[in-house]
Design an enzyme around this catalytic site. Structure first.
Site, PDB file in Angstrom:
ATOM      1  N   GLN A 163       0.804  -1.292   0.055  1.00 42.77           N
ATOM      2  CA  GLN A 163       0.007   0.099   0.006  1.00 42.77           C
ATOM      3  C   GLN A 163       0.869   1.317  -0.151  1.00 42.77           C
ATOM      4  OE1 GLN A 163       0.757  -1.787   2.642  1.00 42.77           O
ATOM      5  NE2 GLN A 163       0.193  -0.946   4.558  1.00 42.77           N
ATOM      6  N   SER A 164       2.025   1.151  -0.189  1.00 39.57           N
ATOM      7  CA  SER A 164       3.222   2.410   0.066  1.00 39.57           C
ATOM      8  C   SER A 164       2.991   3.033  -1.210  1.00 39.57           C
ATOM      9  CB  SER A 164       4.334   1.912   0.495  1.00 39.57           C
ATOM     10  OG  SER A 164       5.483   2.998   0.331  1.00 39.57           O
ATOM     11  N   PRO A 165       3.003   4.319  -1.225  1.00 43.09           N
ATOM     12  CA  PRO A 165       2.867   5.111  -2.484  1.00 43.09           C
ATOM     13  C   PRO A 165       4.322   5.258  -2.956  1.00 43.09           C
ATOM     14  CG  PRO A 165       2.419   6.576  -0.700  1.00 43.09           C
ATOM     15  CD  PRO A 165       2.450   5.152   0.001  1.00 43.09           C
ATOM     16  N   ALA A 220       6.765   2.897  -2.571  1.00 44.75           N
ATOM     17  CA  ALA A 220       7.291   1.633  -3.290  1.00 44.75           C
ATOM     18  C   ALA A 220       6.516   1.475  -4.527  1.00 44.75           C
ATOM     19  CB  ALA A 220       6.614   0.644  -2.288  1.00 44.75           C
TER      20      ALA A 220
END
Length: 202
Positions: A12-14, A16
């Site tokens: 869910q990391s932007p 990443a």
């Protein structure tokens, strides 16, 4: 000797998401094998001083949006600053990615990882929803329902816990986090330095 790079991230990391395709391409260019390591960011933050987004100071939250917009434009990677399904738990998607790696190998699991990230940040889809995860898997000719069942199994959960502990032991405190020959690189904005390390490796 095989060159390998550990890839610690939460789906869910932007950040990443912004770095994923570039990292995969660099690894392929330099013949580096990726060790896929999705981890539970909540557990890592709990021991490393990190805070969930909603608990961060307003100044930090505001600047985060500026940086995301800046990087999205610079990289020509579409990114919705206020996605419909965010914050969202990354755990179900992380387990699906691990199940895909078990069943189909790292390359296809990496492709699924990119699709999961795009689903959050560019496609307004809920990656904590079973039907969404099934549909994402089936984009890559994977048996979505079977993969979802496997993702709920004890072996996948045990591996997810193992990867999370590996992240903690490696002193990971953010994402994405790359580790090449015991040297850490935090953030997609460090890919330039990671590429230099790849290029200089025998």
């Amino acid at each position: 000797m095989t060159k390998t790079c550990d890839y610690f991230f939460s789906p869910q990391s932007p950040y990443a998401y912004l770095g994923h395709e570039r990292f995969v391409a660099l690894a392929a260019q330099y013949g580096v094998q990726i060790n896929l390591r999705p981890f539970d960011s909540g557990k890592v933050f709990a021991v490393s001083g990190g805070l969930p987004l909603g608990q961060r100071a307003p100044q930090r939250q505001a600047y985060r949006l500026i940086e995301l917009a800046r990087w999205s434009k610079a990289l020509s990677v579409p990114l919705n600053l206020h996605p419909k399904y965010f914050p969202v738990s990354g755990d179900p998607a992380a387990r699906l990615i691990i199940a895909a790696q078990f069943a189909h190998g790292t390359e296809r699991a990496l492709a699924l990882t990119g699709a999961v990230m795009r689903a959050v940040w560019a496609e307004e889809r809920n990656i904590a929803d079973d039907a969404t995860l099934v549909a994402l898997a089936q984009q890559f000719d994977m048996d979505g329902p079977a993969l979802l069942r496997a993702a709920a199994g004890a072996s996948v959960q045990s591996t997810y816990d193992q990867y999370t502990q590996e992240a903690i032991s490696a002193n990971v405190f953010g994402m994405p986090w790359y580790r090449f020959r015991d040297e850490p690189f935090w953030g997609q904005d460090r890919l330039q330095f990671l590429e230099q390390a790849f290029a200089g490796a025998a």
